[in-house]
Design an enzyme around this catalytic site. Structure first.
Site, short mmCIF file in Angstrom:
data_model
loop_
_atom_site.label_atom_id
_atom_site.label_comp_id
_atom_site.label_asym_id
_atom_site.label_seq_id
_atom_site.Cartn_x
_atom_site.Cartn_y
_atom_site.Cartn_z
N LYS A 278 31.19 33.20 46.92
CA LYS A 278 32.17 32.94 48.58
C LYS A 278 30.70 33.25 48.76
O LYS A 278 29.47 32.56 49.10
CB LYS A 278 32.02 33.99 48.34
CG LYS A 278 33.68 34.71 47.41
CD LYS A 278 33.74 35.70 47.21
CE LYS A 278 34.87 36.05 45.67
NZ LYS A 278 36.11 35.67 46.56
N ARG A 352 43.36 35.48 37.63
CA ARG A 352 44.16 34.93 37.47
C ARG A 352 43.19 34.35 35.13
O ARG A 352 44.82 34.89 34.37
CB ARG A 352 44.60 33.78 37.53
CG ARG A 352 44.14 32.32 38.04
CD ARG A 352 44.53 31.58 39.02
NE ARG A 352 44.31 32.18 39.83
CZ ARG A 352 44.26 31.98 41.76
NH1 ARG A 352 45.09 29.89 41.35
NH2 ARG A 352 44.52 32.38 42.57
#
Length: 500
Positions: A278, A352
């Site tokens: 990130k 996920r």
């Protein structure tokens, strides 16, 4: 903080501050505010005439009475337009008043129940909303403040006053139950606000175990070796870049003999993005990527304390997502617990992956419903900001029940579709499925991915990425971790228990 509920005349109770209210446009106050105004020789009316206070929503005025009175300060809160008044505005005005009283250095106050008189709300609902707004607004995360500790202001006590003695028991019941829920919201906030060096998967597991022992909940913790034997390949793929051991926690509360409702909370205790690193800007906020796990943990604790007649199971897959030498790389293919192979295109779509294994594990319990709560996608923040969570699901009845519960708690949600066309975006050329699409419809494709691991179960997904953490405070939600979802899920469990 002590909360008292007493029968009495608000004009005669000695206190540091007395809180009353006013609807917008009212020139001559009535009800309890009118009684105080009369006792003060129309000092509140004079304030209204002068234009200093108009009753606008969420405006607060604090002043010293000019004459001798039982309260040292009078606090007036604006309720806004009467026709637009609702329970959430009771939360808002109660919270804002409490914060301003605290910041004024006042240690205690007495309040009437906003909305229970001329507002026309049920006394229990209004008392609950007042208590909720007050306790949530006064939350502070200050455990690491040492030099300023003596300067931190706090309220020691507040008292709710009601003239009708027949309503006192109802109010006390509402207050005690509401405090249970707000305590767990604030517990979830604490967890979300903790830095990652103070809350790794092992420490989170200790907290969950402590709460389970305290509340007599069944607790099972799968260690890394257990998950390797069972085949939690997707979760372990996320964990392998970190030196912190992953955990998979299951807590069970049995308040009925029905098949359980399963709540699953995403528990990434720090998300660097992995190899798909990130940007550094705001990466510190990624300590809160376990807000889903915090929310479901707080929820089962509140349900147990309230002794709701439901069968509830909570699952929390916990790990860090780090770019270590053993970290999963973009392009890797892993075998999930379900047996499906996943192509990991982006290691920053890790939530996920851990939820995929959790959903597969949950199915073994044959639950009547499964709901996962996750800070899943930046796309949800783009779509809904920090106002609402995204809601997607396979079962219309379950989705509608969640919407109804959210309306009651004012935790806003917005439903998005799960149309088959979106399925094309996560098809892989080399595996059964890939973990990201083409950059469009990110919230939906994230949910479409999860759907692959649900089977025929009634399932709903709450993407709380935009609402789990806020940089600017709201009337009863200070900045930082919000505890979003605890009140909603507890309300849902109440509603499900009533409908079963």
């Amino acid at each position: 903080m002590e909360i008292k509920v007493i029968e009495g005349d608000i004009c005669k109770i000695a206190t540091s501050a007395l809180v009353v209210n006013l609807f917008e446009g009212v020139a001559i106050p009535g009800g309890a505010t009118g009684a105080v105004d009369k006792a003060l020789n129309n000092q509140i009316s004079d304030v209204i005439k002068s234009g200093r206070f108009t009753g606008k929503l969420n405006k607060v005025l604090i002043f010293n009475p000019k004459s001798d009175f039982s309260a040292k300060y009078i606090v007036i809160v604006g309720l806004g337009k009467k026709e637009e008044f609702n329970l959430d505005k009771i939360r808002q005005v109660s919270g804002l008043a409490a914060v301003q009283i605290r910041e004024a250095g006042i240690k205690d106050f007495v309040t009437i129940i906003h909305g229970a008189g001329i507002g026309g709300f049920d006394i229990k609902e209004a008392a609950s909303a007042l208590t909720e707004g007050t306790l949530l607004a006064l939350y502070k995360f200050d455990r690491y403040k040492t030099q300023e500790k003596k300067e931190i202001k706090a309220i020691d006590k507040f008292t709710i006053v009601e003239r009708d003695k027949d309503k006192i028991k109802l109010i006390k019941d509402a207050v005690s139950k509401t405090k249970i829920i707000t305590d767990e919201v604030n517990f979830a906030r604490d967890l979300t606000n903790l830095p990652a060096n103070e809350l790794n998967p092992s420490i989170f597991a200790k907290e969950a175990k402590r709460k389970a022992k305290e509340l007599n909940l069944q607790c099972e913790i799968l260690e890394k070796e257990d998950m390797e034997k069972l085949g939690f390949g997707a979760l372990l793929a996320v964990a392998q870049g970190s030196c912190q051991e992953p955990k998979f926690i299951t807590l069970k509360y049995q308040g009925s003999k029905e098949n359980p409702v399963v709540l699953i909370g995403k528990g990434i205790t720090f998300d660097s993005g992995g190899i798909s690193l990130k940007p550094s800007n705001k990466m510190d906020e990624m300590k809160g990527d376990m807000a889903g796990a915090a929310a479901v943990l707080g929820s089962i604790c509140a349900v147990a304390k309230l002794k709701l007649p439901v069968n509830l199971v909570v699952m929390m897959p916990l790990t860090e997502n780090m770019p270590g030498g053993k970290a999963t790389k973009p392009g890797d293919i892993v075998k999930s617990l379900s047996g499906k192979y996943i192509e990991i295109v982006n290691t920053d779509a890790e939530g996920r992956l851990i939820l995929a294994d959790a959903l597969t594990w949950a199915a073994k319990l044959k639950p009547k419903a499964v709901i996962d709560v996750a800070t899943l996608t930046g796309a949800c923040v783009v779509a809904l900001g920090n106002v609402a969570a995204g809601l997607l699901g396979t079962d219309k009845n379950l989705v509608n029940k969640i919407k109804t519960s959210a309306d009651k708690t004012a935790e806003k949600i917005w439903e998005l579709p799960l149309w088959e066309e979106y399925d094309e975006l996560i098809k892989s050329d080399v595996a059964d499925i890939k973990n990201v699409g083409d950059g469009t419809a990110g919230t939906i494709t994230g949910a479409m991915f999860l759907r692959k691991f649900v089977g025929d179960l009634p399932w709903a997904h709450l993407d709380i990425a935009g609402v789990a953490w806020i940089s600017k405070g709201k009337p009863y939600t200070p900045k930082g971790g919000t505890g979003f979802g605890v009140r909603l899920l507890v309300q849902l469990m109440k509603d499900l228990s009533l409908s079963s």
